[in-house]
Design a protein around this motif. Structure first.
Motif, PDB file in Angstrom:
ATOM      1  N   GLY A 148      12.115  12.786   5.042  1.00  0.00           N
ATOM      2  CA  GLY A 148      10.795  12.374   5.492  1.00  0.00           C
ATOM      3  C   GLY A 148      10.863  11.819   6.907  1.00  0.00           C
ATOM      4  N   PRO A 149       9.726  11.680   7.557  1.00  0.00           N
ATOM      5  CA  PRO A 149       9.719  11.113   8.914  1.00  0.00           C
ATOM      6  C   PRO A 149      10.239   9.681   8.929  1.00  0.00           C
ATOM      7  CG  PRO A 149       7.617  12.177   8.404  1.00  0.00           C
ATOM      8  CD  PRO A 149       8.379  12.093   7.132  1.00  0.00           C
ATOM      9  N   LEU A 198       4.771  14.119   0.664  1.00  0.00           N
ATOM     10  CA  LEU A 198       5.488  12.911   1.059  1.00  0.00           C
ATOM     11  C   LEU A 198       4.730  11.673   0.611  1.00  0.00           C
ATOM     12  CD1 LEU A 198       6.058  14.113   4.710  1.00  0.00           C
ATOM     13  CD2 LEU A 198       7.933  13.617   3.150  1.00  0.00           C
ATOM     14  N   GLN A 203       0.784   5.660   0.481  1.00  0.00           N
ATOM     15  CA  GLN A 203       0.032   6.834   0.895  1.00  0.00           C
ATOM     16  C   GLN A 203       0.746   8.105   0.449  1.00  0.00           C
ATOM     17  OE1 GLN A 203      -0.170   6.218   5.191  1.00  0.00           O
ATOM     18  NE2 GLN A 203      -2.202   5.315   4.975  1.00  0.00           N
ATOM     19  N   ASP A 207       6.719  -2.118  17.237  1.00  0.00           N
ATOM     20  CA  ASP A 207       7.967  -2.046  16.461  1.00  0.00           C
ATOM     21  C   ASP A 207       8.848  -0.970  17.061  1.00  0.00           C
ATOM     22  OD1 ASP A 207       8.807  -2.596  13.083  1.00  0.00           O
ATOM     23  OD2 ASP A 207       9.923  -1.229  14.377  1.00  0.00           O
ATOM     24  N   SER A 247       0.860  -1.184   0.000  1.00  0.00           N
ATOM     25  CA  SER A 247       0.000   0.000   0.000  1.00  0.00           C
ATOM     26  C   SER A 247       0.890   1.225   0.000  1.00  0.00           C
ATOM     27  CB  SER A 247      -0.936   0.021   1.205  1.00  0.00           C
ATOM     28  OG  SER A 247      -0.196   0.115   2.402  1.00  0.00           O
ATOM     29  N   ASN A 294       5.443  -5.102   2.855  1.00  0.00           N
ATOM     30  CA  ASN A 294       4.612  -6.241   3.235  1.00  0.00           C
ATOM     31  C   ASN A 294       3.586  -5.813   4.272  1.00  0.00           C
ATOM     32  OD1 ASN A 294       6.067  -8.228   1.656  1.00  0.00           O
ATOM     33  ND2 ASN A 294       7.736  -7.851   3.100  1.00  0.00           N
ATOM     34  N   ARG A 295       2.608  -6.639   4.458  1.00  0.00           N
ATOM     35  CA  ARG A 295       1.463  -6.303   5.301  1.00  0.00           C
ATOM     36  C   ARG A 295       1.855  -5.942   6.727  1.00  0.00           C
ATOM     37  NH1 ARG A 295      -3.455  -8.266   7.450  1.00  0.00           N
ATOM     38  NH2 ARG A 295      -2.428 -10.058   8.307  1.00  0.00           N
ATOM     39  N   ASP A 296       2.882  -6.589   7.241  1.00  0.00           N
ATOM     40  CA  ASP A 296       3.250  -6.365   8.635  1.00  0.00           C
ATOM     41  C   ASP A 296       4.458  -5.461   8.795  1.00  0.00           C
ATOM     42  OD1 ASP A 296       2.466  -9.819   9.196  1.00  0.00           O
ATOM     43  OD2 ASP A 296       1.206  -8.054   9.478  1.00  0.00           O
ATOM     44  N   ASP A 297       4.951  -4.903   7.670  1.00  0.00           N
ATOM     45  CA  ASP A 297       6.129  -4.044   7.749  1.00  0.00           C
ATOM     46  C   ASP A 297       5.771  -2.676   8.303  1.00  0.00           C
ATOM     47  OD1 ASP A 297       7.994  -5.129   4.792  1.00  0.00           O
ATOM     48  OD2 ASP A 297       7.768  -5.989   6.808  1.00  0.00           O
ATOM     49  N   LYS A 298       6.781  -2.035   8.885  1.00  0.00           N
ATOM     50  CA  LYS A 298       6.590  -0.674   9.365  1.00  0.00           C
ATOM     51  C   LYS A 298       6.496   0.280   8.183  1.00  0.00           C
ATOM     52  CE  LYS A 298      11.573  -0.049   9.862  1.00  0.00           C
ATOM     53  NZ  LYS A 298      11.881  -1.481   9.648  1.00  0.00           N
ATOM     54  N   ILE A 299       5.910   1.437   8.436  1.00  0.00           N
ATOM     55  CA  ILE A 299       5.769   2.446   7.388  1.00  0.00           C
ATOM     56  C   ILE A 299       7.120   3.118   7.133  1.00  0.00           C
ATOM     57  CG2 ILE A 299       5.150   4.264   9.035  1.00  0.00           C
ATOM     58  CD1 ILE A 299       3.159   5.326   6.924  1.00  0.00           C
ATOM     59  N   LEU A 325      -2.722  13.160   5.894  1.00  0.00           N
ATOM     60  CA  LEU A 325      -2.974  12.151   4.873  1.00  0.00           C
ATOM     61  C   LEU A 325      -3.890  12.692   3.770  1.00  0.00           C
ATOM     62  CD1 LEU A 325      -2.685   9.152   4.001  1.00  0.00           C
ATOM     63  CD2 LEU A 325      -4.800   8.712   5.281  1.00  0.00           C
ATOM     64  N   TYR A 336       0.985  12.222   1.622  1.00  0.00           N
ATOM     65  CA  TYR A 336       0.731  13.200   2.675  1.00  0.00           C
ATOM     66  C   TYR A 336       1.164  14.578   2.199  1.00  0.00           C
ATOM     67  CZ  TYR A 336       0.468   9.327   6.116  1.00  0.00           C
ATOM     68  OH  TYR A 336       0.124   8.203   6.831  1.00  0.00           O
ATOM     69  N   GLN A 348       6.496   2.222  17.628  1.00  0.00           N
ATOM     70  CA  GLN A 348       5.046   2.129  17.472  1.00  0.00           C
ATOM     71  C   GLN A 348       4.494   1.332  18.647  1.00  0.00           C
ATOM     72  OE1 GLN A 348       3.738   0.648  13.638  1.00  0.00           O
ATOM     73  NE2 GLN A 348       1.761  -0.025  14.442  1.00  0.00           N
ATOM     74  N   GLU A 357      -6.786   6.272   9.374  1.00  0.00           N
ATOM     75  CA  GLU A 357      -5.911   7.406   9.153  1.00  0.00           C
ATOM     76  C   GLU A 357      -5.021   7.644  10.362  1.00  0.00           C
ATOM     77  OE1 GLU A 357      -7.897  10.909   7.840  1.00  0.00           O
ATOM     78  OE2 GLU A 357      -6.099  12.162   7.989  1.00  0.00           O
ATOM     79  N   LEU A 369      10.087   6.275  11.341  1.00  0.00           N
ATOM     80  CA  LEU A 369       9.423   5.695  12.504  1.00  0.00           C
ATOM     81  C   LEU A 369      10.456   5.239  13.523  1.00  0.00           C
ATOM     82  CD1 LEU A 369       6.708   4.686  13.758  1.00  0.00           C
ATOM     83  CD2 LEU A 369       7.213   2.465  12.708  1.00  0.00           C
ATOM     84  N   TRP A 416      -2.226   2.022  10.761  1.00  0.00           N
ATOM     85  CA  TRP A 416      -2.116   3.117   9.801  1.00  0.00           C
ATOM     86  C   TRP A 416      -2.593   2.731   8.406  1.00  0.00           C
ATOM     87  CZ3 TRP A 416       0.870   2.515   5.449  1.00  0.00           C
ATOM     88  CH2 TRP A 416       1.835   1.491   5.486  1.00  0.00           C
ATOM     89  N   ARG A 417      -2.583   1.408   8.099  1.00  0.00           N
ATOM     90  CA  ARG A 417      -3.019   0.981   6.772  1.00  0.00           C
ATOM     91  C   ARG A 417      -4.522   1.114   6.615  1.00  0.00           C
ATOM     92  NH1 ARG A 417       0.586  -2.035   8.864  1.00  0.00           N
ATOM     93  NH2 ARG A 417       2.496  -2.638   7.821  1.00  0.00           N
ATOM     94  N   GLY A 454       4.789   4.135   2.582  1.00  0.00           N
ATOM     95  CA  GLY A 454       4.148   2.848   2.385  1.00  0.00           C
ATOM     96  C   GLY A 454       4.895   1.745   3.090  1.00  0.00           C
ATOM     97  N   ALA A 455       4.431   0.536   2.860  1.00  0.00           N
ATOM     98  CA  ALA A 455       5.068  -0.645   3.420  1.00  0.00           C
ATOM     99  C   ALA A 455       5.106  -1.718   2.349  1.00  0.00           C
ATOM    100  CB  ALA A 455       4.309  -1.144   4.638  1.00  0.00           C
ATOM    101  N   PHE A 472       8.868   6.441   4.752  1.00  0.00           N
ATOM    102  CA  PHE A 472       8.557   7.660   4.013  1.00  0.00           C
ATOM    103  C   PHE A 472       9.670   7.977   3.027  1.00  0.00           C
ATOM    104  CE2 PHE A 472       4.952   9.949   5.972  1.00  0.00           C
ATOM    105  CZ  PHE A 472       4.715   9.156   7.078  1.00  0.00           C
ATOM    106  N   GLY A 473       9.295   8.612   1.910  1.00  0.00           N
ATOM    107  CA  GLY A 473      10.276   9.215   1.027  1.00  0.00           C
ATOM    108  C   GLY A 473      10.729  10.553   1.601  1.00  0.00           C
TER     109      GLY A 473
END
Lengths: 111, 115
Positions: free
Chosen positions: B42-43, A88, A33, B56, A31, A94-99, A45, A35, B48, B103, B45, B99-100, A91-92, A101-102
């Protein structure tokens, strides 16, 4: 290594013009996003895209997720001074990965 | 609805000093995030939480950074001792669950300058 590359880094255009900014990766993202961040504030967002080829519209903003889910673009039609800010993508993979940012595209719309 | 609150907004310290940041998320949000945003980037993380458990913290420099969310509501992030490279904006964010799906709302951040 920056997993999400954004281009251009800076863009300054006249009000009323159209523009496109890009977010690219060599990896597939589950996925993605977009911002917008204004000075002295946190990111807000704009959109989330999850399906390859997906197109979403938010008033004058059009977001596209690449078919292979490795890239995305943000197109602004008839830019306004209120569009000024840092855009900005995040994304991640994989489903369980942390987000992640660029670095962002800093957009300045001139009146 | 009140947004994510952070304090202080600005902090200037000398290297090797300690500093703490506070975050109060949106009421009812289970997940709380701390990010570091260095100028021009960018930010990133740092940690979490979901309720008061850590989901995480793989990018948290644990030799000098610590964070807690004891009652599953507000949170503090501490740096001890600070280094010059810790100069950044520290952003707190919260979401209902993840977050997925939900929002992620960001606070205004704390701008830290280490001299």
């Amino acid at each position: 290594t920056q997993l999400l590359e954004q281009s251009p880094q800076f863009l300054s255009i006249q009000e009323g013009e159209n523009l496109t900014v890009y977010c690219n990766s060599s990896s597939v993202f589950s996925s993605l996003q977009w911002y917008r961040q204004e000075p002295g504030e946190g990111p807000v967002l704009l959109v989330t895209v999850v399906t390859g080829g997906e197109v979403k519209k938010l008033k004058r903003l059009t977001f596209q997720f690449g078919d292979a889910r490795k890239d995305s673009s943000l197109h602004i039609t008839a830019a306004q001074t209120g569009d000024t800010g840092l855009y900005l993508c995040a994304g991640a993979m994989n489903r369980d990965d942390k987000i992640i940012f660029g670095k962002g595209t800093r957009l300045h719309i001139l009146p | 609805e009140a947004g994510v609150a952070q304090s202080p907004r600005y902090k200037i310290i000398e290297k090797r000093q300690s500093v703490a940041f506070w975050c109060n998320p949106i009421s009812g949000h289970a997940t709380l995030y701390w990010y570091q945003q260095i100028l021009g980037q960018g930010p990133k993380l740092l940690i979490q939480f979901q309720n008061n458990g850590v989901v995480d913290d793989s990018q948290l420099p644990k030799d000098r950074f610590s964070a807690e969310r004891l009652k599953g509501v507000d949170s503090t992030l501490k740096i001890q001792p600070a280094k010059l490279e810790d100069s950044a904006v520290y952003l707190c964010a919260s979401s209902l669950v993840d977050w997925r799906r939900d929002e992620q709302f960001f606070g205004p951040g704390t701008r830290l300058t280490v001299l």
